[in-house]
Design a protein around this motif. Structure first.
Motif, short mmCIF file in Angstrom:
data_model
loop_
_atom_site.label_atom_id
_atom_site.label_comp_id
_atom_site.label_asym_id
_atom_site.label_seq_id
_atom_site.Cartn_x
_atom_site.Cartn_y
_atom_site.Cartn_z
N LYS A 250 -29.91 -29.32 56.63
CA LYS A 250 -29.44 -28.31 57.59
C LYS A 250 -28.23 -28.00 57.77
CE LYS A 250 -29.74 -27.63 62.52
NZ LYS A 250 -29.81 -28.37 63.89
N THR A 251 -27.25 -28.72 57.21
CA THR A 251 -25.90 -28.27 57.00
C THR A 251 -25.91 -27.51 55.84
OG1 THR A 251 -24.87 -30.26 58.33
CG2 THR A 251 -23.40 -28.88 56.91
N GLN A 252 -26.57 -27.84 54.77
CA GLN A 252 -26.25 -27.16 53.50
C GLN A 252 -27.00 -25.56 53.75
OE1 GLN A 252 -28.26 -29.79 51.03
NE2 GLN A 252 -26.18 -30.62 50.08
N ILE A 253 -28.35 -25.58 54.32
CA ILE A 253 -28.83 -24.44 54.53
C ILE A 253 -28.04 -23.69 55.59
CG2 ILE A 253 -30.77 -23.39 55.88
CD1 ILE A 253 -32.37 -25.88 55.30
N GLN A 254 -27.30 -24.10 56.51
CA GLN A 254 -26.47 -23.24 57.38
C GLN A 254 -25.20 -22.76 56.29
OE1 GLN A 254 -26.98 -22.24 60.37
NE2 GLN A 254 -24.94 -21.30 60.74
N ASN A 255 -24.67 -23.31 55.68
CA ASN A 255 -23.64 -23.09 54.95
C ASN A 255 -24.10 -21.87 53.85
OD1 ASN A 255 -21.86 -24.75 56.20
ND2 ASN A 255 -22.08 -26.07 54.47
N GLN A 256 -25.03 -22.21 53.25
CA GLN A 256 -25.74 -21.28 52.35
C GLN A 256 -26.32 -19.87 53.02
OE1 GLN A 256 -29.83 -21.83 50.31
NE2 GLN A 256 -28.60 -21.65 48.53
N ARG A 257 -26.65 -20.00 54.58
CA ARG A 257 -26.89 -18.94 55.09
C ARG A 257 -25.73 -17.91 55.31
NH1 ARG A 257 -26.76 -17.93 60.59
NH2 ARG A 257 -28.41 -16.12 61.40
N GLU A 258 -24.51 -18.88 55.77
CA GLU A 258 -23.29 -18.04 55.93
C GLU A 258 -22.98 -17.31 54.76
OE1 GLU A 258 -20.66 -20.92 57.71
OE2 GLU A 258 -21.90 -21.14 59.64
N GLN A 259 -23.11 -18.14 53.64
CA GLN A 259 -22.50 -17.46 52.53
C GLN A 259 -23.43 -16.20 52.23
OE1 GLN A 259 -22.80 -20.63 49.53
NE2 GLN A 259 -21.16 -21.66 50.37
N SER A 260 -24.71 -16.50 52.50
CA SER A 260 -25.53 -15.23 52.10
C SER A 260 -25.27 -14.19 52.94
CB SER A 260 -27.07 -15.59 52.05
OG SER A 260 -27.51 -16.64 51.45
N ILE A 261 -24.99 -14.36 54.24
CA ILE A 261 -24.64 -13.31 55.22
C ILE A 261 -23.17 -12.49 54.61
CG2 ILE A 261 -23.73 -12.70 57.52
CD1 ILE A 261 -25.62 -14.79 58.39
N ALA A 262 -22.35 -13.44 54.37
CA ALA A 262 -21.03 -12.89 53.79
C ALA A 262 -21.33 -12.20 52.65
CB ALA A 262 -20.00 -14.07 53.75
N LEU A 263 -21.94 -12.52 51.73
CA LEU A 263 -22.31 -11.88 50.54
C LEU A 263 -23.25 -10.41 50.64
CD1 LEU A 263 -22.16 -11.59 47.42
CD2 LEU A 263 -24.35 -12.80 47.22
N SER A 264 -24.05 -10.60 51.87
CA SER A 264 -24.77 -9.43 52.01
C SER A 264 -23.95 -8.20 52.46
CB SER A 264 -25.97 -9.68 52.98
OG SER A 264 -25.34 -9.91 54.18
N HIS A 265 -22.87 -8.67 53.54
CA HIS A 265 -21.84 -7.59 54.13
C HIS A 265 -21.13 -6.93 52.95
CE1 HIS A 265 -22.95 -7.89 58.05
NE2 HIS A 265 -22.79 -9.29 58.04
N LYS A 266 -20.73 -7.87 52.00
CA LYS A 266 -20.02 -7.40 50.83
C LYS A 266 -20.73 -6.31 50.05
CE LYS A 266 -17.24 -11.56 50.31
NZ LYS A 266 -16.51 -12.40 49.33
N LEU A 267 -22.02 -6.68 49.74
CA LEU A 267 -22.97 -5.73 48.97
C LEU A 267 -23.24 -4.71 49.73
CD1 LEU A 267 -25.44 -8.47 47.45
CD2 LEU A 267 -23.41 -7.27 46.27
N ALA A 268 -23.15 -4.75 51.14
CA ALA A 268 -23.76 -3.50 51.96
C ALA A 268 -22.55 -2.41 51.90
CB ALA A 268 -23.69 -4.02 53.53
N LYS A 269 -21.22 -2.73 51.53
CA LYS A 269 -20.34 -1.81 51.21
C LYS A 269 -20.53 -0.78 50.13
CE LYS A 269 -16.72 -4.41 53.46
NZ LYS A 269 -16.63 -3.81 54.71
N TYR A 270 -21.63 -1.19 49.17
CA TYR A 270 -21.89 -0.40 47.95
C TYR A 270 -22.99 0.43 48.29
CZ TYR A 270 -18.66 -2.89 45.38
OH TYR A 270 -17.41 -3.66 44.69
N LEU A 271 -23.70 0.17 49.72
CA LEU A 271 -24.96 1.09 49.96
C LEU A 271 -24.70 1.60 51.44
CD1 LEU A 271 -27.80 -1.63 49.18
CD2 LEU A 271 -27.20 0.48 47.93
#
Length: 486
Positions: free
Chosen positions: A198-219
């Motif tokens: 669960k902790t790993q999933i939460q960390n991965q989710r937070e990383q995915s959200i951070a990455l998606s926000h970074k990628l969102a700046k290109y769209l």
């Protein structure tokens, strides 16, 4: 007799697969405690109780025949649930546990309800039911165990004494305690593994959200939102839609680039793009691209409020950008940038092809068509500070925005001359009731938008204007005073 808990293990395994390979350190492996191992442990504990009970004459000697069944049944149950049609049955683990409850109840009945061994076997059964299926499984298990118990009692009747010898009682309690402790240990390990997953999933989710926000700046935010909500597939596809298309660039930027250092020029340009982007997003525009000092924006995809509202939002955005540019120009002048920077804009409305263009591994969300060319052409013809729009755009917004006829132009791709219009301002802001006032001279600039001013700011502005007026009057009277003494 009893199936060991594996729900947590299965859930954790799925989570681990979703996360991919486990980290090299700090990971807790999920212990292998399948139903087969748990059943072997429980039936072996029961076999030990039978042997000790028979040796101490607590049970009839013929119960030794049950040893074969206790040692064979776990393997037989494993084969039935893995190698036969039962493997395809839903909730097979819960169903096999009910069979164990019937067998356990029958064993309690066949022993004649000798108290300590009966309670020990019942505890193992109920403990497994609660772990595997919760209260519902516990109630069902109790009912099936009662059926087996009644059948066993009916077959042999109750024992002469419900008390068991001390060694038999100790052996029964120790066997049951061992089973419960081993099962609880594995459950604890499974819970730890699940918490880690669960902790790993939460960390991965937070990383995915951070990455998606970074990628969102290109769209554009609208495109990013439609992709991440599943409304739009990321594939090469286009469609024809009626859009309002906007182009703008900075008049005087080329001259400025020759005067400024590249770093300062880049900072200025990024500041300009950031301010204009915020205005565009406020009105719901889809930012297509930045090219040099030019901006391309369109309204109507991926979301639309209707053609009339899209066109009105596009022109409203252009008017707001023009006002905002005047404020920015004054700020740049205070920073030492003397070249007067003006924005010029062009808007057209009509059908364009919009969607993903490019290759499967690299695509661009944009628009093409003659209306795009028209908007670009209008922008290049506009004077500094001017907004030129096409006839169709004019017909959609003329009731709310005052425009001036600018005649006709010839544009490549259009067989007839194209009527164009200059945007003056919102009709509500014309005349004495207008909310936006501007006045600019060397050494003085005023841009007033009364609709955006709070009451507290209004008082501060009034005092500042009064101080400025007093200063101007004082300087106007100063030459007269000098003349008197001259």
């Amino acid at each position: 007799m009893i199936s060991a808990p594996a729900d947590l293990r299965n859930a954790s395994s799925c989570a681990s697969k979703a996360l991919g390979p486990e980290p090299a350190s700090g990971a807790i492996a999920i212990p292998p405690m399948p139903d087969y191992n748990g059943r072997v442990l429980a039936y072996t504990a029961t076999a030990v109780i039978i042997v000790v009970g028979v040796l101490q004459d607590a049970f009839p000697h013929w119960l030794l025949w049950l040893l074969a069944g206790a040692l064979i049944w776990p393997h037989l149950a494993h084969g039935l649930t893995r190698k036969t049609f039962l493997s395809r049955s839903s909730r097979i683990r819960q169903k096999m546990l009910l069979v164990d409850c019937v067998i356990g109840g029958a064993f309690i009945g066949l022993t004649g309800l000798v108290a300590i061994p009966a309670v020990s076997v019942a505890l193992m059964l109920m403990f497994s039911c609660l772990i595997i299926g919760g209260i519902r499984q516990w109630l069902l298990g109790s009912a099936f165990m009662a059926l087996g118990l009644v059948a066993g009692i009916a077959a042999v009747g109750p024992a002469d004494s419900f008390q068991s010898p001390l060694l038999t009682s100790l052996c029964a309690m120790a066997s049951t305690g061992l089973y419960i402790c081993v099962t609880a240990f594995y459950s604890h390990q499974q819970a730890r593994a699940l918490m880690l997953a669960k902790t790993q999933i939460q960390n991965q989710r937070e990383q995915s959200i951070a990455l998606s926000h970074k990628l969102a700046k290109y769209l554009s935010p609208q495109v990013w939102q439609s992709i991440f909500t599943g409304e739009r597939d990321v594939r090469l596809e286009t469609q024809r839609k009626k859009l309002a298309i906007f182009f703008s660039d900075i008049k005087g930027f080329t001259e400025l680039s020759e005067e400024m250092e590249p770093e300062a020029l880049t900072e200025l340009l990024n500041h300009y793009f950031n301010e204009m982007s915020e205005v565009a997003l406020k009105y719901g525009g889809t930012i297509d691209k930045f090219v040099g000092d030019s901006i391309m924006i369109f309204f109507g995809d991926p979301t639309s409020r209707g053609l009339r509202e899209d066109a009105f939002a596009c022109v409203s955005m252009a008017i707001d950008m023009r006002k905002h540019m005047k404020i920015m120009r004054q700020k740049w002048r205070s920073q030492g940038i003397k070249t007067p920077l003006e924005i010029r804009m062009g808007i057209s409305t009509g059908y364009a092809t919009v969607g993903n263009f490019g290759a499967e591994n690299r695509m661009d969300y944009t628009i093409i068509g003659k209306e795009v060319n028209l908007a670009s052409r209008l922008e290049s013809l506009a004077q500094p500070g001017e907004i030129l729009i096409s006839h169709e755009t004019f017909s959609l917004i003329k009731d709310r925005i005052l425009c001036r006829d600018k005649g006709e132009i010839t544009v490549k791709g259009f067989t007839k001359p194209v009527p164009i219009y200059e945007v003056v301002d919102f009709r509500r802001d014309m005349g004495p009731n207008r909310s936006f006032l501007e006045h600019e001279h060397s050494g003085f600039a005023m841009y007033l938008d009364s609709q955006k001013i709070t009451e507290e700011e209004r008082q501060l502005i009034l005092r500042a204007l009064e101080d400025a007026a007093d200063r101007l009057r004082a300087e106007e009277d100063l030459p007269d005073e000098i003349g008197k003494f001259g």
